[in-house]
Each structure stands twice: as C-alpha cells, then as structure tokens.
Design an enzyme around this catalytic site. Structure first.
Site, PDB file in Angstrom:
ATOM      1  N   TYR A 330      -4.376  30.087  -8.402  1.00  0.00           N
ATOM      2  CA  TYR A 330      -3.323  30.555  -7.513  1.00  0.00           C
ATOM      3  C   TYR A 330      -1.912  30.302  -8.026  1.00  0.00           C
ATOM      4  CZ  TYR A 330      -6.429  27.251  -4.883  1.00  0.00           C
ATOM      5  OH  TYR A 330      -7.377  26.350  -4.478  1.00  0.00           O
ATOM      6  N   CYS A 357     -10.970  29.225 -23.645  1.00  0.00           N
ATOM      7  CA  CYS A 357     -10.914  30.589 -24.182  1.00  0.00           C
ATOM      8  C   CYS A 357     -10.588  31.603 -23.103  1.00  0.00           C
ATOM      9  CB  CYS A 357     -12.227  30.928 -24.868  1.00  0.00           C
ATOM     10  SG  CYS A 357     -12.469  29.882 -26.293  1.00  0.00           S
TER      11      CYS A 357
END
Ligand code: PLP
Length: 447
Positions: A330, A357
C-alpha cells in the site's frame, strides 16, 4: 522522528547501539524497544483510569504475534485479540490467560471455533449467522455460557484523514445495521441458552489520524445498545470501538498521541449516554499498530548500488519486501537513517531497495541519506506493526530474527530461519510409474 543516540552519536534502541545489534544478530533484523511497547500500553490505560471508566485494552495481535509479545501483553495485564487458530495457538503457547482473549474473524472455521471453546477464550466476536449456526452446533452439549460480542458494520469508515458516515456498509465484516441484521443477531443470541451477549463491536479502519470517526462510531454504537435495551431489555456490559489509531511514519505524518483517540471516545461516551437508564458499559479498545509500530526497527546492511546518470541512485539492502511488504502493498512510507550517524545531513536522495526479484521491491522510494558504503547498517523506523507478521519466504529468503531490547539487554525472541527451515515441509515427488504402452485402448477411449 524521535530516536535515541549514545555519546558517539550512534542510533540506540533500548540502550544498545543499533549497529552493535546488527553485528551480534546479523541482518536483516527486527528489533523491538520493549520499554516503548510498555509505555504505550500504560498511556492507554491511564486515560481510562483518569476518567474513571471501566475498560479493557485489547492488543490486536495480528500486528505482531509471537510468544514473546503475548508474554509482554500478559505481563502488562491487558487483553489480546486473535483472528485465527494460529494466533490463538501462539497465545496458548505463551500461556496467555484465555479469559482475556477475544476471537475475531469473518470466516472462523468450525475447527477454529472448537479450538477457541476448548481453550476457554473469554469472548468470541460473532461476525455472521453462519458463525452462530456453528456455535449452536458446537455448544449443544456445553454447560455454562460463552461470552460474545456482536460485530456490526457501523456504516462509518475512516481512511486516514477523513471519515465517511455512509461508507463501509459494503464490508465483509460484521452484521449490517441498516437492514436489521444486527438486531436479528442480538435477538437470536439473547434467546440462546449457550451464549451470553456482552455488547457490541465495530472497527472503522486503520492508520486513522482524526478523532471524528471514533466519536461518530461511539455515538452510533451507544444508540444501537440503547435500542437493544429498549427493544429486548438487554443491559449492555461492553462497548468495543476497535483500533486503528494512526502513527507517524514520516515527518509529514502529524498524528495525535494515540491516547487522544481514547480521550475522545471516553468524552463521547460520557456526553452521549445521558438519559440512558442503564449503567455505562466498559469501553474496550483494540490498538495494534499504535502499540508495536513505533517500538519496532528494521536493520539492514547496505550492499550494491546502481547509479544511472540523471536518475535517482538505487541503494540495495539485504532485506526488502519479504520482511516488509507494506511499501509494495500500500505504498506505505518510511523513514531511514544510517545507524552509526543518524543525524548526518543527507547528501543525496536514493531509492532504498531490497534484494527481491520484483521491481516493486522498494522499501523507501525517495530516501534522503548521507553517502553510504557497502557494509553500512541502515535502520528503518516504525516497522513494528505488520512487518514481521506479514513476512514471507518469497525467493526462498529465510525470515529475519526478532530481538527484544530493554534496559540495555538484548534477547533473541524469534530465531532467524535457516535454509533447512525453508525446505522442512517440502516432499520429494515421484512421478506415477508409466503404464506399459500395450494397446491403443486408452487413447481411443478418450476420443
Ligand atoms: C486490525 C484490527 C485492529 C487493529 O488495528 P490497528 O490499525 O493495528 O490498530 C483492531 N480491531 C480489529 C477488529 C482489527 O481487525
């Protein structure tokens, strides 16, 4: 941000230099200042004590649920909320007093409810009719009554700076008020031989910065309780207004002290209950973030760096979204310093990124920092809530250790995961042995 330093100007946590903790316990590392946890709990209690209002401070343990944290909550004599069999199991392992546990959730399983009843949890916060059916079934042969609160969707939602009087009726949590479902639930529970209705519950949101939403929800819930009193001759014992008190993550955040929310709730209770011919209920609050957030620090070691002419440099640390998903989830903002010179003037703005990644694996998108070298320890503040509890093993990185520090003493309370931990539930796969290719029947039958 407020932080402590020693005479060498290094960041300290609970009286120990952060870089020393990083050295001793390795990084990435979660560190909690236990004194700060206790301080906030006591500040909440103080408001109620001063106002002379009966209360329970119930720590919403989903913010950070470990055996050691339940032990601190137990030592501070507060209640805790749990939202799953796993949190309940952890509280049981900490020998937390079960009568001070409230069990929440919009889809508690039969097994979880059974676990809660067997454990003897103090209060089940009933969310829906399916749950009432399950409780009826499980309690059929029970002696005594299980205490419950009714969770309602109060038609008030708060999002950080504003609150909305009509929003959040469309929520997965709780009985709807408008349509009469909450009244129906109250009626049914009051007629139930195995359930004892204590009162009502609502939770309006998280990371809230204004008191208005809490004043509104307190007023609304009191009105519902008064209605139940008149309608069903019910005498409420508990008014639970949830949690969600906001904390500062950056200099831009300017929250009230968490106690101010409680003050507003207590004042509303006193002014809005005139004329009720039933005694004031106890007020229960459920702070999570405000108790553990500011007490927590994440320590990382700086590794690689990428400079592209004309672009903000990337400084990478040895953790990231696996130990703190909130920036990716968020766009949460944080503040970081270099642990050994936290007051140094920033000389550059960098993307402070992790080692996972994902391009979205950014801890702080725009971090003002002094020059850093590989090996420097960086501390990110206020990571105590929803950091460890939301951690994952993404990329098969082991989850960090957790250290509690108090009065200059550091104690490992969660050990660092090992690679062996990562594969402990993995099983080898043996492909089914191939049937001998005798006929064409199988392929033919398939068309
Ligand atoms: C998450 C939650 C809380 C705690 O919220 P914070 O923002 O961490 O204070 C309290 N009550 C309920 C029902 C919750 O779901």
């Amino acid at each position: 941000m407020n932080f402590a330093t020693n005479h060498e100007g290094q960041l300290t946590i609970g009286g120990i230099a952060a870089s020393q903790l990083a050295h001793t316990f390795q990084t990435p590392l979660y560190v909690y200042d236990v004194g700060a946890i206790r301080h906030q709990i006591r500040a909440f209690k103080q408001v109620f004590e001063t106002a002379g209002v009966a209360y329970a401070v119930s720590y919403a343990s989903k913010a950070f649920a470990t055996i050691a944290m339940y032990e601190v909550a137990k030592a501070e004599a507060i209640h805790v909320d749990v939202v799953s069999g796993g949190e309940l199991y952890t509280a049981q392992a900490a020998d937390f007093p079960m009568e001070k546990v409230s069990f929440h959730g919009n889809n508690k399983s039969k097994a979880e409810l059974e676990q809660a009843l067997d454990a003897g949890v103090g209060t089940i916060i009933v969310d829906n009719f399916h749950e009432l059916d399950l409780l009826d079934e499980l309690l059929k042969a029970a002696v005594g009554k299980q205490n419950v609160l009714i969770r309602v969707a109060p038609g008030i939602s708060a999002h950080t700076h504003a609150y909305d009087q009509t929003g959040q009726t469309d929520s997965k949590f709780g009985f709807d008020l408008e349509s009469g479902q909450a009244d129906e639930a109250a009626k049914r529970i009051l007629a139930d031989d195995h359930l004892n209705l204590l009162g009502i519950h609502a939770h309006i949101g998280s990371q809230i910065f204004e008191v208005a939403g809490f004043e509104a929800v307190t007023q609304k819930l009191l009105a519902v309780l008064d209605h139940w009193h008149q309608q069903f001759s019910f005498t409420p014992k508990v008014l639970n207004v949830g949690g969600g008190f906001g904390i500062a993550y950056t200099k831009q955040d300017d929250p009230l002290p968490p106690e101010a929310f409680v003050q507003a709730i207590v004042t509303t209770l006193k002014t809005q209950s005139h004329g009720f011919n039933w005694p004031l209920p106890a007020v229960w609050i459920e702070p999570g973030r405000s108790i553990v957030g500011p007490a927590g620090y994440s320590l990382y070691t700086v590794g690689s760096r990428k400079d592209v002419p004309g672009l903000r440099p990337y400084v990478a640390v040895d953790g990231g979204m696996g130990d703190n998903i909130r920036p990716a989830l968020y766009q949460a903002q944080y503040t970081a310093v270099v642990a050994d010179h936290p007051t140094a003037q920033p000389t550059e703005h960098v993307h402070l990124v992790g080692k996972y990644c994902e391009s979205g694996d950014i801890l702080i998108d725009d971090a003002p920092l002094p020059a850093t070298q590989p090996g420097d320890v960086v501390a990110v503040f206020d990571t105590g809530a929803y950091g460890y509890s939301m951690a994952s093993n993404y990329n098969r990185n082991p989850r960090p250790a957790v250290v509690f520090v108090e009065d200059g003493q550091a104690q490992l309370v969660v050990t660092r995961e090992t690679y062996a931990d990562l594969i402990q539930h993995d099983q080898h796969y043996t492909a089914p042995s191939q049937p001998a290719p005798t006929s064409t029947a199988t392929t033919a039958a398939k068309k």
